[in-house]
Design a protein around this motif. Sequence first.
Motif, PDB file in Angstrom:
ATOM      1  N   ASP A 131       1.750   7.363 -13.163  1.00 35.99           N
ATOM      2  CA  ASP A 131       2.863   6.205 -13.073  1.00 35.99           C
ATOM      3  C   ASP A 131       2.335   5.121 -13.632  1.00 35.99           C
ATOM      4  O   ASP A 131       2.993   4.388 -14.066  1.00 35.99           O
ATOM      5  N   VAL A 132       0.954   4.781 -13.322  1.00 34.99           N
ATOM      6  CA  VAL A 132       0.352   3.314 -13.530  1.00 34.99           C
ATOM      7  C   VAL A 132      -0.495   3.655 -14.693  1.00 34.99           C
ATOM      8  O   VAL A 132      -1.552   4.296 -14.656  1.00 34.99           O
ATOM      9  N   MET A 133      -0.695   2.688 -15.585  1.00 36.85           N
ATOM     10  CA  MET A 133      -1.666   2.608 -16.900  1.00 36.85           C
ATOM     11  C   MET A 133      -2.387   1.006 -16.674  1.00 36.85           C
ATOM     12  O   MET A 133      -1.496   0.268 -16.524  1.00 36.85           O
ATOM     13  N   ILE A 134      -3.794   0.999 -16.659  1.00 38.34           N
ATOM     14  CA  ILE A 134      -4.427  -0.175 -16.730  1.00 38.34           C
ATOM     15  C   ILE A 134      -4.986  -0.436 -18.325  1.00 38.34           C
ATOM     16  O   ILE A 134      -5.360   0.542 -18.631  1.00 38.34           O
ATOM     17  N   THR A 135      -4.610  -1.317 -18.826  1.00 36.24           N
ATOM     18  CA  THR A 135      -4.941  -1.482 -20.206  1.00 36.24           C
ATOM     19  C   THR A 135      -5.244  -3.077 -20.524  1.00 36.24           C
ATOM     20  O   THR A 135      -5.195  -3.745 -19.716  1.00 36.24           O
ATOM     21  N   LEU A 136      -5.269  -3.314 -21.947  1.00 39.86           N
ATOM     22  CA  LEU A 136      -5.527  -4.738 -22.394  1.00 39.86           C
ATOM     23  C   LEU A 136      -4.341  -5.444 -23.194  1.00 39.86           C
ATOM     24  O   LEU A 136      -3.420  -4.531 -23.530  1.00 39.86           O
ATOM     25  N   ASP A 137      -4.283  -6.454 -23.331  1.00 35.29           N
ATOM     26  CA  ASP A 137      -3.516  -7.414 -23.935  1.00 35.29           C
ATOM     27  C   ASP A 137      -3.766  -7.378 -25.450  1.00 35.29           C
ATOM     28  O   ASP A 137      -3.094  -8.264 -26.027  1.00 35.29           O
ATOM     29  N   LEU A 138      -4.707  -6.922 -25.956  1.00 35.83           N
ATOM     30  CA  LEU A 138      -4.871  -6.841 -27.309  1.00 35.83           C
ATOM     31  C   LEU A 138      -3.811  -6.162 -28.153  1.00 35.83           C
ATOM     32  O   LEU A 138      -3.563  -5.015 -27.815  1.00 35.83           O
ATOM     33  N   THR A 139      -3.304  -6.591 -28.930  1.00 33.59           N
ATOM     34  CA  THR A 139      -1.876  -6.271 -29.344  1.00 33.59           C
ATOM     35  C   THR A 139      -1.962  -4.662 -29.669  1.00 33.59           C
ATOM     36  O   THR A 139      -1.119  -4.065 -29.611  1.00 33.59           O
ATOM     37  N   GLN A 140      -3.052  -4.209 -30.679  1.00 35.28           N
ATOM     38  CA  GLN A 140      -3.091  -2.889 -30.840  1.00 35.28           C
ATOM     39  C   GLN A 140      -3.084  -1.973 -30.048  1.00 35.28           C
ATOM     40  O   GLN A 140      -2.551  -0.848 -30.082  1.00 35.28           O
ATOM     41  N   ILE A 141      -3.560  -2.235 -28.897  1.00 36.47           N
ATOM     42  CA  ILE A 141      -3.707  -1.567 -27.837  1.00 36.47           C
ATOM     43  C   ILE A 141      -2.481  -1.535 -26.982  1.00 36.47           C
ATOM     44  O   ILE A 141      -1.888  -0.567 -26.324  1.00 36.47           O
ATOM     45  N   PHE A 142      -2.072  -2.745 -26.569  1.00 35.81           N
ATOM     46  CA  PHE A 142      -0.959  -3.057 -25.870  1.00 35.81           C
ATOM     47  C   PHE A 142       0.374  -2.454 -26.347  1.00 35.81           C
ATOM     48  O   PHE A 142       1.326  -1.854 -25.506  1.00 35.81           O
ATOM     49  N   ALA A 143       0.594  -2.367 -27.676  1.00 43.13           N
ATOM     50  CA  ALA A 143       1.817  -1.823 -28.204  1.00 43.13           C
ATOM     51  C   ALA A 143       2.007  -0.516 -27.656  1.00 43.13           C
ATOM     52  O   ALA A 143       2.934   0.062 -27.673  1.00 43.13           O
ATOM     53  N   LYS A 144       0.936   0.378 -27.747  1.00 44.02           N
ATOM     54  CA  LYS A 144       0.955   1.806 -27.439  1.00 44.02           C
ATOM     55  C   LYS A 144       1.198   1.898 -26.135  1.00 44.02           C
ATOM     56  O   LYS A 144       2.242   2.817 -25.636  1.00 44.02           O
ATOM     57  N   ALA A 145       0.657   1.159 -25.269  1.00 43.36           N
ATOM     58  CA  ALA A 145       1.124   1.030 -23.614  1.00 43.36           C
ATOM     59  C   ALA A 145       2.567   0.870 -23.241  1.00 43.36           C
ATOM     60  O   ALA A 145       3.237   1.364 -22.644  1.00 43.36           O
ATOM     61  N   GLU A 146       2.802  -0.252 -24.091  1.00 42.59           N
ATOM     62  CA  GLU A 146       4.432  -0.595 -24.077  1.00 42.59           C
ATOM     63  C   GLU A 146       5.252   0.426 -24.363  1.00 42.59           C
ATOM     64  O   GLU A 146       6.329   0.839 -23.897  1.00 42.59           O
ATOM     65  N   ALA A 147       4.974   1.213 -25.485  1.00 39.07           N
ATOM     66  CA  ALA A 147       5.717   2.512 -25.897  1.00 39.07           C
ATOM     67  C   ALA A 147       5.722   3.563 -25.065  1.00 39.07           C
ATOM     68  O   ALA A 147       6.920   3.909 -24.903  1.00 39.07           O
ATOM     69  N   LEU A 148       4.600   3.615 -24.211  1.00 33.46           N
ATOM     70  CA  LEU A 148       4.520   4.723 -23.234  1.00 33.46           C
ATOM     71  C   LEU A 148       5.588   4.379 -22.207  1.00 33.46           C
ATOM     72  O   LEU A 148       6.215   5.191 -21.540  1.00 33.46           O
ATOM     73  N   VAL A 149       5.649   3.208 -21.807  1.00 31.71           N
ATOM     74  CA  VAL A 149       6.555   2.485 -20.641  1.00 31.71           C
ATOM     75  C   VAL A 149       8.017   3.046 -21.147  1.00 31.71           C
ATOM     76  O   VAL A 149       8.847   3.400 -20.290  1.00 31.71           O
ATOM     77  N   GLU A 150       8.366   2.370 -22.589  1.00 37.15           N
ATOM     78  CA  GLU A 150       9.594   2.491 -22.998  1.00 37.15           C
ATOM     79  C   GLU A 150      10.115   4.121 -23.087  1.00 37.15           C
ATOM     80  O   GLU A 150      11.302   4.168 -22.946  1.00 37.15           O
ATOM     81  N   ALA A 151       9.216   4.777 -23.205  1.00 30.53           N
ATOM     82  CA  ALA A 151       9.521   6.296 -23.424  1.00 30.53           C
ATOM     83  C   ALA A 151       9.650   6.831 -22.244  1.00 30.53           C
ATOM     84  O   ALA A 151      10.108   8.418 -21.981  1.00 30.53           O
ATOM     85  N   GLY A 152       9.377   6.356 -21.125  1.00 32.66           N
ATOM     86  CA  GLY A 152       9.350   6.880 -19.594  1.00 32.66           C
ATOM     87  C   GLY A 152       8.265   7.907 -19.216  1.00 32.66           C
ATOM     88  O   GLY A 152       8.065   8.216 -18.314  1.00 32.66           O
ATOM     89  N   HIS A 153       7.166   7.764 -20.018  1.00 30.47           N
ATOM     90  CA  HIS A 153       6.035   8.469 -19.649  1.00 30.47           C
ATOM     91  C   HIS A 153       5.091   7.520 -18.500  1.00 30.47           C
ATOM     92  O   HIS A 153       4.253   8.241 -17.869  1.00 30.47           O
ATOM     93  N   VAL A 154       5.143   6.589 -18.553  1.00 33.88           N
ATOM     94  CA  VAL A 154       4.499   5.544 -17.423  1.00 33.88           C
ATOM     95  C   VAL A 154       5.460   4.553 -17.083  1.00 33.88           C
ATOM     96  O   VAL A 154       6.204   4.065 -17.821  1.00 33.88           O
ATOM     97  N   LYS A 155       5.083   4.339 -15.667  1.00 40.56           N
ATOM     98  CA  LYS A 155       6.447   3.466 -15.102  1.00 40.56           C
ATOM     99  C   LYS A 155       5.838   2.009 -14.902  1.00 40.56           C
ATOM    100  O   LYS A 155       6.870   1.227 -15.488  1.00 40.56           O
ATOM    101  N   SER A 156       4.593   1.514 -14.986  1.00 38.29           N
ATOM    102  CA  SER A 156       4.112   0.238 -14.850  1.00 38.29           C
ATOM    103  C   SER A 156       2.696  -0.072 -15.835  1.00 38.29           C
ATOM    104  O   SER A 156       1.989   0.905 -15.835  1.00 38.29           O
ATOM    105  N   LEU A 157       2.473  -1.051 -15.845  1.00 37.52           N
ATOM    106  CA  LEU A 157       1.298  -1.469 -16.556  1.00 37.52           C
ATOM    107  C   LEU A 157       0.605  -2.763 -15.704  1.00 37.52           C
ATOM    108  O   LEU A 157       1.244  -3.664 -15.336  1.00 37.52           O
ATOM    109  N   ILE A 158      -0.646  -2.364 -15.785  1.00 40.18           N
ATOM    110  CA  ILE A 158      -1.565  -3.660 -15.250  1.00 40.18           C
ATOM    111  C   ILE A 158      -2.420  -3.968 -16.525  1.00 40.18           C
ATOM    112  O   ILE A 158      -3.016  -3.339 -17.065  1.00 40.18           O
TER     113      ILE A 158
END
Length: 570
Positions: A131-158
């Motif tokens: 449900d939770v993913m810990i990631t970085l605010d580097l655009t290339q990485i964050f964009a993937k984490a953001e997409a995972l949340v939008e697709a419903g695969h992850v609920k929240s980001l740290i």
Amino acid sequence: MDLANDNPAILRPWIAHYPDGIDWDVEIDTLPVHEQVLAACARNPFAIALDFLGGTTTFGELARKIIAFAGALQHQYGVKKGSRVALMLPNTPFYPIAYYAVLRAGGTVVNCNPLYTVHELSHITANAGADVMITLDLTQIFAKAEALVEAGHVKSLIVCHFPDALPLMKKILYSVAKRKDLARLSASPIANRITRFEAMIARNETPDAVVIDARKDIAVQQYTGGTTGVPKGALLTHANIAANMSQIDKWGCGLFYPPSKVIAVLPFFHIFAMTVCMNVPLCNGTQVVMLPRFELKALLSIFMRTRANVLPAVPTLLAAIARADSATAEQLAPLDVAISGGAALSNEIRTEFAGKSRALLAEGYGLTEASPVVCCAALRVPSKPMSIGLPLPGTDIRFVDIDTGKVVGIGEDGELQVKGPQVMVGYHNNAEATRDAFMDGWLRTGDVGHMDEDGYVFLVDRIKDLIICSGFNVYPRIIEEALAEHPAVEETNVIGVPDQYRGEAPIAFVKLRAGAQVSEAELKKFLAEKLNKIEMPREVIFKDALPKTLIGKLSKKELREEYAQTRVVK
């Protein structure tokens, strides 16, 4: 069959050839890794634990942040025993803090490679139930984490703020010159599902106690098999992780203790680096010097700046060092031991590396399902050439005929199978794959090789890469080793392809050294003295670059796909 009740002199010939000071039946420590690292922090809080591009973190600071983050994970996100928390982080101080904090909170770490596609990451996070993913605010990485949340695969980001990992001057310069590389979290469509890492640390919450059953509770759910099919989540208990650390520690005879410094250029999200570059040294109070990715110039500067002396690596990294004119003996002088893993180490690379560095080069072998190390060459004295060494303390191995399933004798080729405290309990939600992974309680590795009379292990190839040519077994590695001996060849990879006459035939892909020239006919003439007619490649294809996996292993998957699209069966 239980080897513990059998004659060890017959079944464990390696014991008699262990280096001085190492015992096979030594007690294996299975204390959970987060408890071990916090104990190391308490022993010497002012020593440097982490070095990242010149910025340092002491063991005391590391412990404080682990504890604070664990408390925040519990109280803000409800992380408890069994919770899956995904980590999508390159090598930065954030990774070890997050890793140990998740374990301290009772959770299970699910490693995610930041270079994976969103599709690949979707499978891992959905399968794990993270449900939770810990990631970085580097655009290339964050964009993937953001997409995972939008697709419903992850609920929240740290989200960790990358410049916070840098020393002060670099942080200021990065924030100004590279501001465009940082994602604007407040503008994200999922902004309400984002918490900043530094804010959670600042809460300074004390985590609740968690009772861990080391032999049952899962510490890491590590996904494997992505290059050959849908990745499977190997379930590694706290005892599995700690046991392999203990085995490596004892095998190292003090190598992973201060004043040693271990270079972590391999990514922590890979099981080899997680264990050998991070867990083992930090739990022994040893400094880890990190690079976010492999760059030869940056790696060479680390040797000069930090005098780091232990380098876990993959063969392609060692080849890059050995073949670089910019890598001088003076720069490499601090290096005492290089440990090669992840792929087979060719004799060519061994020889070239020895010509550049005086360091002892030891090849090890392991797999995700074994946390990962199974065998390793001695780390203090030379071992037999081309061997992956001896089984680690507490580890049993055998070789089984790939057709009959019967145990083969000394010197006979068969599938390598493993028993030991580091072996996984199975795959997550995949009973069929778990059954297939074991034979009579032994972990099947899928690798073919043999043991000599002294217990040294030699690998031939992967079962899945085996080429059946006119009814005979042809191993790509044999052909690759022969090709690597030609002075014009820099890299080579061999695959099997359909052949109307022989069933399958070997095809060799070759990358030449800069400025070198050689024809297909000349290479085949060279090989004729080293290979039999069945092993001779049907075709040699020259390429400017050969595909590699994300940790630098040469990859056959892409070559098979490419060949299938461009060639017809002959």
